[in-house]
Write a protein that holds these residues in place. Structure first.
Motif, PDB file in Angstrom:
ATOM      1  N   ILE A 107       2.691  50.071 -13.516  1.00 27.19           N
ATOM      2  CA  ILE A 107       2.604  48.450 -12.907  1.00 27.19           C
ATOM      3  C   ILE A 107       2.543  47.388 -13.349  1.00 27.19           C
ATOM      4  CG2 ILE A 107       0.696  47.515 -11.700  1.00 27.19           C
ATOM      5  CD1 ILE A 107      -0.840  49.832 -10.508  1.00 27.19           C
ATOM      6  N   ILE A 108       3.964  47.008 -13.407  1.00 29.62           N
ATOM      7  CA  ILE A 108       4.651  45.930 -14.258  1.00 29.62           C
ATOM      8  C   ILE A 108       4.322  44.551 -14.429  1.00 29.62           C
ATOM      9  CG2 ILE A 108       6.298  47.467 -15.193  1.00 29.62           C
ATOM     10  CD1 ILE A 108       8.211  45.337 -13.765  1.00 29.62           C
ATOM     11  N   GLY A 109       4.178  43.533 -15.298  1.00 30.97           N
ATOM     12  CA  GLY A 109       3.856  42.339 -15.309  1.00 30.97           C
ATOM     13  C   GLY A 109       5.296  41.486 -15.423  1.00 30.97           C
ATOM     14  N   THR A 110       4.934  40.289 -15.867  1.00 26.37           N
ATOM     15  CA  THR A 110       6.649  39.572 -16.575  1.00 26.37           C
ATOM     16  C   THR A 110       7.620  40.800 -17.209  1.00 26.37           C
ATOM     17  OG1 THR A 110       5.583  38.183 -16.379  1.00 26.37           O
ATOM     18  CG2 THR A 110       8.009  37.854 -17.724  1.00 26.37           C
ATOM     19  N   ILE A 111       9.242  40.647 -16.662  1.00 21.38           N
ATOM     20  CA  ILE A 111       9.729  41.643 -17.185  1.00 21.38           C
ATOM     21  C   ILE A 111      10.037  40.302 -18.531  1.00 21.38           C
ATOM     22  CG2 ILE A 111      12.477  42.273 -17.964  1.00 21.38           C
ATOM     23  CD1 ILE A 111      11.556  43.501 -15.169  1.00 21.38           C
ATOM     24  N   ARG A 112       9.652  40.830 -19.810  1.00 26.11           N
ATOM     25  CA  ARG A 112       9.986  40.502 -21.314  1.00 26.11           C
ATOM     26  C   ARG A 112      11.250  39.949 -21.296  1.00 26.11           C
ATOM     27  NH1 ARG A 112       5.013  41.877 -25.950  1.00 26.11           N
ATOM     28  NH2 ARG A 112       3.304  41.172 -24.174  1.00 26.11           N
ATOM     29  N   ARG A 153       0.702  46.320 -16.538  1.00 28.84           N
ATOM     30  CA  ARG A 153      -0.693  45.283 -15.781  1.00 28.84           C
ATOM     31  C   ARG A 153      -1.516  46.082 -15.152  1.00 28.84           C
ATOM     32  NH1 ARG A 153      -0.484  43.521 -10.935  1.00 28.84           N
ATOM     33  NH2 ARG A 153       2.553  44.294 -10.785  1.00 28.84           N
ATOM     34  N   ALA A 154      -1.330  47.341 -15.263  1.00 31.53           N
ATOM     35  CA  ALA A 154      -2.273  48.601 -14.987  1.00 31.53           C
ATOM     36  C   ALA A 154      -3.649  48.251 -15.579  1.00 31.53           C
ATOM     37  CB  ALA A 154      -1.640  49.893 -15.660  1.00 31.53           C
ATOM     38  N   PRO A 155      -4.474  48.172 -14.886  1.00 31.40           N
ATOM     39  CA  PRO A 155      -6.163  48.255 -14.483  1.00 31.40           C
ATOM     40  C   PRO A 155      -6.585  48.801 -15.966  1.00 31.40           C
ATOM     41  CG  PRO A 155      -5.688  48.963 -12.539  1.00 31.40           C
ATOM     42  CD  PRO A 155      -4.677  49.388 -12.974  1.00 31.40           C
ATOM     43  N   GLU A 156      -6.223  50.222 -16.407  1.00 33.01           N
ATOM     44  CA  GLU A 156      -6.533  51.027 -17.417  1.00 33.01           C
ATOM     45  C   GLU A 156      -5.745  50.082 -18.872  1.00 33.01           C
ATOM     46  OE1 GLU A 156      -3.327  53.109 -15.619  1.00 33.01           O
ATOM     47  OE2 GLU A 156      -4.840  51.778 -15.467  1.00 33.01           O
ATOM     48  N   THR A 157      -4.807  49.344 -19.379  1.00 35.38           N
ATOM     49  CA  THR A 157      -3.614  48.711 -20.246  1.00 35.38           C
ATOM     50  C   THR A 157      -5.049  48.048 -21.221  1.00 35.38           C
ATOM     51  OG1 THR A 157      -2.375  48.391 -18.818  1.00 35.38           O
ATOM     52  CG2 THR A 157      -1.778  47.618 -21.172  1.00 35.38           C
ATOM     53  N   ASP A 158      -4.406  49.022 -22.728  1.00 33.89           N
ATOM     54  CA  ASP A 158      -5.322  48.163 -23.465  1.00 33.89           C
ATOM     55  C   ASP A 158      -4.355  48.134 -25.054  1.00 33.89           C
ATOM     56  OD1 ASP A 158      -4.218  50.377 -24.310  1.00 33.89           O
ATOM     57  OD2 ASP A 158      -6.280  51.199 -24.766  1.00 33.89           O
ATOM     58  N   VAL A 159      -5.221  47.717 -25.833  1.00 36.73           N
ATOM     59  CA  VAL A 159      -3.856  46.738 -26.560  1.00 36.73           C
ATOM     60  C   VAL A 159      -2.722  48.481 -27.126  1.00 36.73           C
ATOM     61  CG1 VAL A 159      -4.010  46.644 -29.590  1.00 36.73           C
ATOM     62  CG2 VAL A 159      -5.897  45.956 -28.111  1.00 36.73           C
ATOM     63  N   THR A 160      -2.930  49.167 -26.867  1.00 39.61           N
ATOM     64  CA  THR A 160      -1.743  50.071 -27.467  1.00 39.61           C
ATOM     65  C   THR A 160      -0.814  51.217 -26.437  1.00 39.61           C
ATOM     66  OG1 THR A 160      -3.298  52.860 -26.398  1.00 39.61           O
ATOM     67  CG2 THR A 160      -3.522  51.822 -28.580  1.00 39.61           C
ATOM     68  N   SER A 161      -0.973  50.108 -25.310  1.00 39.71           N
ATOM     69  CA  SER A 161       0.165  49.912 -24.149  1.00 39.71           C
ATOM     70  C   SER A 161      -0.230  48.862 -23.286  1.00 39.71           C
ATOM     71  CB  SER A 161      -0.800  51.402 -23.146  1.00 39.71           C
ATOM     72  OG  SER A 161      -1.970  50.526 -22.498  1.00 39.71           O
ATOM     73  N   ASN A 200       1.599  46.882  -6.060  1.00 38.60           N
ATOM     74  CA  ASN A 200       1.005  48.633  -6.149  1.00 38.60           C
ATOM     75  C   ASN A 200       2.107  49.405  -7.589  1.00 38.60           C
ATOM     76  OD1 ASN A 200      -0.470  47.707  -4.100  1.00 38.60           O
ATOM     77  ND2 ASN A 200       0.174  48.381  -3.031  1.00 38.60           N
ATOM     78  N   GLY A 201       2.816  48.539  -7.997  1.00 40.33           N
ATOM     79  CA  GLY A 201       4.196  49.581  -8.754  1.00 40.33           C
ATOM     80  C   GLY A 201       3.839  50.706  -8.119  1.00 40.33           C
ATOM     81  N   PHE A 202       5.085  51.219  -9.069  1.00 40.68           N
ATOM     82  CA  PHE A 202       6.218  52.467  -8.602  1.00 40.68           C
ATOM     83  C   PHE A 202       6.103  53.270  -9.693  1.00 40.68           C
ATOM     84  CE2 PHE A 202       7.965  49.293 -11.390  1.00 40.68           C
ATOM     85  CZ  PHE A 202       8.938  50.000 -12.453  1.00 40.68           C
TER      86      PHE A 202
END
Length: 215
Positions: free
Chosen positions: A123-128, A144-152, A113-115
């Protein structure tokens, strides 16, 4: 009245003998006190080192059993701190603190659920990638947030390794560590939507963060 005649040689000898006995008693007591003080000082000086060695051994045993999907950030062993900081290299990672004194683990950030990082929900995915700089560790993680797009697509944030305080820095379409004190974040903004290709056209720029001690 009959006078008793003192045997002065014997009196003098007894007096000297008593004086010598008292002198030896005090000298021996002073030496014993000095030896006890030295022993106490030695134990007081060696005890912290023995404690640090103990925590070092506990840390080695814990690290030897750590799974392959864990990444160690720092092992902190001193007179105040006895911790190991690490995170998961998964697509839903969390960051942990292992207490070498209580042998317990606490979650510093992460989860499905993120922090909150400052006032921003991440809400993060893999730590690159990550980088330790002074007392701060910097993370570049997938968004990894639902509203993620190209800019974020990625988030850049940091955590103090002693206080565990999180700080949000930036979000962009990409980010990278240029060197051991420079972070570059790629920023994109929509210019227009092409009717011919059906694609969005973006303007791309970069923001550079130059790290200094105390950031």
């Amino acid at each position: 009245m009959k006078k008793t005649k003192l045997n002065w040689p014997i009196v003098i000898a007894v007096t000297l003998l008593c004086g010598a006995s008292l002198t030896l008693f005090f000298i021996q007591r002073e030496r014993q006190t000095t030896v006890e003080q030295i022993v106490i000082d030695t134990v007081a000086n060696e005890e912290p080192f023995a404690e640090l060695d103990y925590y070092g051994q506990v840390a080695d045993e814990f690290l030897a059993t750590m799974p392959d999907d864990k990444r160690v950030i720092a092992t902190l062993i001193d007179s105040v701190n006895h911790h190991i900081l690490y995170f998961e290299s998964t697509n839903q990672p969390s960051c942990y603190c292992y207490d070498l004194e209580s042998l317990t683990t606490s979650v510093l950030f992460g989860g499905i659920n993120g922090f909150y990082c400052d006032t921003k929900l991440l809400i993060i995915g893999t730590i690159r990638s990550w980088m330790l700089f002074g007392d701060e560790v910097y993370f570049i993680a997938e968004n990894r947030a639902p509203e993620t797009d190209v800019t974020s697509k990625v988030h850049l944030f940091s955590m103090n390794i002693y206080t565990h305080q999180l700080q949000y820095i930036d979000t962009g379409f990409d980010a990278a560590f240029r060197n051991d004190s420079t972070i570059v974040v790629g920023k994109a903004s929509l210019i227009y939507h092409s009717l011919f290709t059906g694609e969005d056209v973006y303007d791309q720029t970069t923001v550079t963060y130059q790290l200094v001690k105390g950031d």
